[in-house]
Enzyme design. Structure first.
Site, short mmCIF file in Angstrom:
data_model
loop_
_atom_site.label_atom_id
_atom_site.label_comp_id
_atom_site.label_asym_id
_atom_site.label_seq_id
_atom_site.Cartn_x
_atom_site.Cartn_y
_atom_site.Cartn_z
N GLY A 1 0.01 20.90 6.05
CA GLY A 1 0.97 20.53 6.83
C GLY A 1 2.29 20.69 6.77
O GLY A 1 3.16 19.73 6.35
N THR A 2 2.92 21.91 6.99
CA THR A 2 4.35 22.28 6.71
C THR A 2 5.30 22.18 7.86
O THR A 2 5.45 22.98 8.61
CB THR A 2 4.58 23.83 6.21
OG1 THR A 2 3.50 24.02 5.22
CG2 THR A 2 5.71 24.27 5.70
N ALA B 1 7.79 18.84 9.93
CA ALA B 1 9.11 18.16 9.66
C ALA B 1 9.16 17.51 8.35
O ALA B 1 10.06 17.33 7.55
CB ALA B 1 9.45 17.54 10.80
N LEU B 2 7.96 16.85 8.10
CA LEU B 2 8.15 16.15 6.89
C LEU B 2 7.63 16.92 5.58
O LEU B 2 8.45 16.85 4.57
CB LEU B 2 7.14 14.91 7.22
CG LEU B 2 7.17 13.72 5.96
CD1 LEU B 2 7.06 12.63 6.55
CD2 LEU B 2 5.88 14.11 5.00
N GLY B 3 6.56 17.64 5.61
CA GLY B 3 5.79 18.43 4.46
C GLY B 3 6.73 19.34 4.29
O GLY B 3 7.03 19.84 3.25
N LYS C 1 5.99 -0.66 6.45
CA LYS C 1 6.53 0.63 7.07
C LYS C 1 6.17 0.23 8.48
O LYS C 1 6.63 0.73 9.64
CB LYS C 1 5.82 1.81 6.48
CG LYS C 1 6.02 3.17 7.19
CD LYS C 1 7.50 3.64 6.53
CE LYS C 1 7.96 4.86 7.46
NZ LYS C 1 6.93 6.04 7.51
N ASN D 1 7.39 1.17 12.34
CA ASN D 1 7.00 1.88 13.08
C ASN D 1 6.23 1.74 14.37
O ASN D 1 6.34 2.38 15.49
CB ASN D 1 5.69 2.88 12.00
CG ASN D 1 5.91 4.23 11.57
OD1 ASN D 1 6.96 4.81 11.75
ND2 ASN D 1 5.52 4.41 10.34
N ASN E 1 7.81 3.80 17.47
CA ASN E 1 7.15 4.60 17.68
C ASN E 1 6.48 4.45 19.08
O ASN E 1 6.62 5.24 20.17
CB ASN E 1 6.10 5.07 16.72
CG ASN E 1 6.50 6.01 15.75
OD1 ASN E 1 6.92 7.15 16.21
ND2 ASN E 1 6.44 5.72 14.76
N GLU F 1 -0.67 9.61 17.49
CA GLU F 1 -1.32 8.89 16.31
C GLU F 1 -1.68 7.46 16.66
O GLU F 1 -1.19 6.54 15.82
CB GLU F 1 -0.30 9.13 15.04
CG GLU F 1 -0.21 10.47 14.82
CD GLU F 1 0.56 10.69 13.36
OE1 GLU F 1 -0.01 10.82 12.18
OE2 GLU F 1 1.79 10.36 13.58
#
Length: 318
Positions: free
Chosen positions: A10-11, A13-15, A192, A196, A200, A274
């Site tokens: 999963g490349t 924003a984060l990965g 967290k 979130n 979110n 999610e």
């Protein structure tokens, strides 16, 4: 465990951000790419960051997990809405003594991944990162970046810190990524969620950035009430979060640059939300312990409605 090779599943924003930082620091990193595979193979990865911009002209990129080499540490940075794919993916890329590091939002994710690779091969990483993917192979890092690492054990039994946690932390720190080690992953997950769940959820329902939510007395009040309800959820799992933590999260958000949350971006882009990982799983966990969380439940049902309508729109327009 000696780490020689990282995989990023999963490349985005984060990965993409963490993987690029690790490669820049000289580590051997292999990226699973999706829609921007061709672009990244030709042009590499571009990271605009408050800590300094950089480009990786060449990366080890793949559009099929079957072509990837076996790796020591698998960073799972997909959206949790794609986790049904992991039972096929992970066995093809994890070494026998490798570990899956789950860099996803929500609760109960490690339990699902442990069913694929085993309890002793899963770690959780809680990412405090403001980062957006702004184009093919192009990541914009706005703020923060710290990861809290914790080992997973069956039923989230706290297991303290381990050698492999320290090794992974050393690699991340060598790449300029601050890391804290947590002795209790479940506590970290609930902490967290204190951020979130309100930001979110409300960013989607109220169509607002974090700054807008903080600037209005009514939405700010709602944020705070939701945070206290998350603390009640944590308590139902036997995890105590102090009231001081709520103030820390409010201060942290007051000091952030205006930010469109990951769920708001997914909603605006008509991607699946999610909802289960971030809202449904904590509600179920609390309910099992006989605790109801009415405000979070209200958010959950509103988001389920908006998500279903969004998916219908996406299906019609495609």
């Amino acid at each position: 465990m000696s780490i020689s090779r990282y995989a990023v599943i999963g490349t985005g924003a984060l990965g993409g951000f963490y993987g690029a930082k690790l490669q820049k620091a000289g580590l051997d990193v292999h990226f699973l790419l999706n829609s921007d595979y061709e672009h990244v193979i030709q042009h590499g990865l571009v990271v605009e960051s408050k800590d300094g911009d950089f480009t990786l002209p060449q990366v080890n990129g793949y559009n099929d997990v079957a072509s990837m080499p076996y790796c020591d540490v698998i960073l799972v940075a997909l959206k949790t809405t794609q986790n049904h794919l992991l039972s096929q993916m992970l066995p093809q890329v994890i070494k026998n003594d490798g570990v899956v590091l789950v860099l996803q939002n929500g609760l109960g994710i490690e339990e699902e991944i442990a069913q694929i690779v085993g309890n002793d091969r899963v770690m959780g990483g809680l990412c405090f990162l403001c980062s957006n993917k702004v184009g093919a192979g192009h990541i914009h890092h706005l703020d923060y970046g710290e990861i809290i690492l914790g080992e997973y054990a069956a039923n989230y039994h706290p297991v303290g810190t381990t050698d492999r946690m320290r090794q992974i932390a050393n690699d991340f720190e060598s790449a300029g990524i601050p890391v804290k080690l947590s002795e209790d992953l479940l506590l970290g997950r609930w902490q967290k969620l204190v951020w979130n769940i309100p930001y979110n959820g409300l960013s989607v329902i109220l169509n607002a950035t974090t700054t807008e939510l903080m600037a209005n007395i009514h939405s700010r009040n709602l944020v705070e009430k939701l945070m206290y309800e998350v603390i009640a959820g944590a308590k139902s799992s036997g995890r105590i979060i102090s009231d001081r933590f709520v103030q820390q999260m409010l201060d942290y958000t007051d000091n952030m640059k205006p930010y469109r949350t990951s769920m708001k971006i997914d909603y605006d882009e008509h991607r699946p939300l999610e909802v289960e990982a971030i809202f449904g799983n904590p509600l179920k966990k609390a309910l099992t312990a006989g605790v109801t969380l009415p405000l979070i439940s209200c958010l959950y049902h509103q988001l389920k409605f908006l998500d279903a309508r969004n998916r219908e729109f996406h299906n019609i327009s495609h």
